[in-house]
Design a protein around this motif. Sequence first.
Motif, PDB file in Angstrom:
ATOM      1  N   ARG A   5      22.359  36.102  45.025  1.00 44.30           N
ATOM      2  CA  ARG A   5      22.597  37.550  45.122  1.00 44.30           C
ATOM      3  C   ARG A   5      24.097  37.838  45.192  1.00 44.30           C
ATOM      4  O   ARG A   5      24.617  38.706  44.490  1.00 44.30           O
ATOM      5  N   VAL A   6      24.808  37.108  46.041  1.00 44.87           N
ATOM      6  CA  VAL A   6      26.257  37.305  46.153  1.00 44.87           C
ATOM      7  C   VAL A   6      26.923  36.955  44.820  1.00 44.87           C
ATOM      8  O   VAL A   6      27.792  37.683  44.339  1.00 44.87           O
ATOM      9  N   TYR A   7      26.487  35.858  44.216  1.00 42.92           N
ATOM     10  CA  TYR A   7      27.022  35.469  42.907  1.00 42.92           C
ATOM     11  C   TYR A   7      26.854  36.604  41.891  1.00 42.92           C
ATOM     12  O   TYR A   7      27.802  36.985  41.203  1.00 42.92           O
ATOM     13  N   GLU A   8      25.663  37.153  41.797  1.00 45.71           N
ATOM     14  CA  GLU A   8      25.381  38.220  40.821  1.00 45.71           C
ATOM     15  C   GLU A   8      26.244  39.454  41.081  1.00 45.71           C
ATOM     16  O   GLU A   8      26.797  40.033  40.144  1.00 45.71           O
ATOM     17  N   GLU A   9      26.365  39.842  42.337  1.00 40.58           N
ATOM     18  CA  GLU A   9      27.120  41.052  42.674  1.00 40.58           C
ATOM     19  C   GLU A   9      28.619  40.871  42.416  1.00 40.58           C
ATOM     20  O   GLU A   9      29.268  41.758  41.855  1.00 40.58           O
ATOM     21  N   VAL A  10      29.172  39.748  42.812  1.00 36.45           N
ATOM     22  CA  VAL A  10      30.605  39.493  42.601  1.00 36.45           C
ATOM     23  C   VAL A  10      30.888  39.366  41.114  1.00 36.45           C
ATOM     24  O   VAL A  10      31.839  39.954  40.593  1.00 36.45           O
ATOM     25  N   SER A  11      30.057  38.618  40.419  1.00 34.78           N
ATOM     26  CA  SER A  11      30.248  38.408  38.984  1.00 34.78           C
ATOM     27  C   SER A  11      30.218  39.726  38.221  1.00 34.78           C
ATOM     28  O   SER A  11      31.043  39.967  37.333  1.00 34.78           O
ATOM     29  N   ALA A  12      29.293  40.603  38.572  1.00 34.73           N
ATOM     30  CA  ALA A  12      29.171  41.894  37.885  1.00 34.73           C
ATOM     31  C   ALA A  12      30.339  42.826  38.204  1.00 34.73           C
ATOM     32  O   ALA A  12      30.724  43.651  37.378  1.00 34.73           O
ATOM     33  N   ALA A  13      30.903  42.712  39.398  1.00 34.70           N
ATOM     34  CA  ALA A  13      31.955  43.633  39.830  1.00 34.70           C
ATOM     35  C   ALA A  13      33.355  43.226  39.370  1.00 34.70           C
ATOM     36  O   ALA A  13      34.244  44.076  39.282  1.00 34.70           O
ATOM     37  N   LEU A  14      33.572  41.954  39.087  1.00 32.65           N
ATOM     38  CA  LEU A  14      34.920  41.495  38.728  1.00 32.65           C
ATOM     39  C   LEU A  14      35.432  42.172  37.464  1.00 32.65           C
ATOM     40  O   LEU A  14      34.692  42.326  36.490  1.00 32.65           O
ATOM     41  N   PRO A  15      36.711  42.547  37.451  1.00 33.49           N
ATOM     42  CA  PRO A  15      37.302  43.093  36.227  1.00 33.49           C
ATOM     43  C   PRO A  15      37.281  42.034  35.120  1.00 33.49           C
ATOM     44  O   PRO A  15      37.269  40.830  35.397  1.00 33.49           O
ATOM     45  N   GLU A  62      37.686  34.066  34.321  1.00 30.96           N
ATOM     46  CA  GLU A  62      36.777  33.113  33.700  1.00 30.96           C
ATOM     47  C   GLU A  62      35.997  32.415  34.799  1.00 30.96           C
ATOM     48  O   GLU A  62      36.556  32.058  35.827  1.00 30.96           O
ATOM     49  N   GLU A  63      34.711  32.240  34.567  1.00 35.37           N
ATOM     50  CA  GLU A  63      33.853  31.585  35.549  1.00 35.37           C
ATOM     51  C   GLU A  63      33.810  30.090  35.269  1.00 35.37           C
ATOM     52  O   GLU A  63      33.638  29.665  34.136  1.00 35.37           O
ATOM     53  N   LYS A  64      33.974  29.305  36.327  1.00 30.89           N
ATOM     54  CA  LYS A  64      33.899  27.843  36.219  1.00 30.89           C
ATOM     55  C   LYS A  64      33.033  27.322  37.347  1.00 30.89           C
ATOM     56  O   LYS A  64      32.834  27.998  38.346  1.00 30.89           O
ATOM     57  N   HIS A  65      32.515  26.120  37.154  1.00 30.53           N
ATOM     58  CA  HIS A  65      31.634  25.504  38.149  1.00 30.53           C
ATOM     59  C   HIS A  65      32.041  24.067  38.352  1.00 30.53           C
ATOM     60  O   HIS A  65      32.515  23.416  37.433  1.00 30.53           O
ATOM     61  N   ASN A  66      31.829  23.587  39.547  1.00 27.93           N
ATOM     62  CA  ASN A  66      31.998  22.167  39.822  1.00 27.93           C
ATOM     63  C   ASN A  66      31.018  21.774  40.919  1.00 27.93           C
ATOM     64  O   ASN A  66      30.173  22.575  41.319  1.00 27.93           O
ATOM     65  N   ALA A  67      31.133  20.575  41.400  1.00 29.44           N
ATOM     66  CA  ALA A  67      30.190  20.080  42.402  1.00 29.44           C
ATOM     67  C   ALA A  67      30.254  20.872  43.700  1.00 29.44           C
ATOM     68  O   ALA A  67      29.318  20.852  44.487  1.00 29.44           O
ATOM     69  N   ALA A  68      31.344  21.591  43.947  1.00 34.64           N
ATOM     70  CA  ALA A  68      31.498  22.348  45.195  1.00 34.64           C
ATOM     71  C   ALA A  68      30.930  23.759  45.111  1.00 34.64           C
ATOM     72  O   ALA A  68      30.455  24.296  46.103  1.00 34.64           O
ATOM     73  N   GLY A  69      31.011  24.409  43.951  1.00 36.10           N
ATOM     74  CA  GLY A  69      30.554  25.780  43.865  1.00 36.10           C
ATOM     75  C   GLY A  69      30.949  26.469  42.583  1.00 36.10           C
ATOM     76  O   GLY A  69      31.247  25.838  41.575  1.00 36.10           O
ATOM     77  N   VAL A  70      30.951  27.794  42.666  1.00 40.88           N
ATOM     78  CA  VAL A  70      31.292  28.658  41.537  1.00 40.88           C
ATOM     79  C   VAL A  70      32.685  29.215  41.789  1.00 40.88           C
ATOM     80  O   VAL A  70      33.007  29.608  42.914  1.00 40.88           O
ATOM     81  N   HIS A  71      33.504  29.264  40.735  1.00 40.96           N
ATOM     82  CA  HIS A  71      34.882  29.718  40.870  1.00 40.96           C
ATOM     83  C   HIS A  71      35.207  30.693  39.750  1.00 40.96           C
ATOM     84  O   HIS A  71      34.784  30.494  38.611  1.00 40.96           O
ATOM     85  N   TRP A  72      35.961  31.731  40.097  1.00 38.37           N
ATOM     86  CA  TRP A  72      36.497  32.639  39.088  1.00 38.37           C
ATOM     87  C   TRP A  72      37.999  32.415  39.063  1.00 38.37           C
ATOM     88  O   TRP A  72      38.662  32.440  40.108  1.00 38.37           O
TER      89      TRP A  72
END
Length: 160
Positions: free
Chosen positions: A33-43, A47-57
């Motif tokens: 849910r937090v991922y979806e809300e932050v991702s949708a709100a970002l200007p 760029e979205e990236k992923h690694n073993a620790a989490g999701v990064h913009w």
Amino acid sequence: MKFDLHLQLLPFDCMNFPWFSALTEPNAKALHRVYEEVSAALPSGFEEKHNAAGVHWVVPFSTYPPGYHCPPTQPLPFISLLGQKNHLALYHLGMYSSPDLSQEVTQRLFNELQKKPDLGKGCIRMKWGSPLPIETLQWLAVQQSPEAWIRMYEVNILKK
């Protein structure tokens, strides 16, 4: 905040990441849910990236070729979302580099949650099972464009 040197640009499929698949179902839903809300709100421009620790913009090299100062082989990080053992953590480098933004976020979190927020310098910790401060997270996500973040980074972090 640590960033893996080998961030990969991938479509976000939560189950491909051990840190996500290890979460209980309610915690996985909260993180998503937090991922979806932050991702949708970002200007646009991050760029979205992923690694073993989490999701990064991040600010991509195409926008900011110098990259992060330690090490410059990484793109400039902006926001990270990580599922920890006892909480969901959102790291926001804009908060880290701006006391004014951090103070505003603290006040907004207090108003939304009606209690003292659990914060680190540049980090919002949301205990699993607690209400999520979605309005504040959405507000925070739109506060800086990639260009505004680059300016703040160069003035408040690189110049120190």
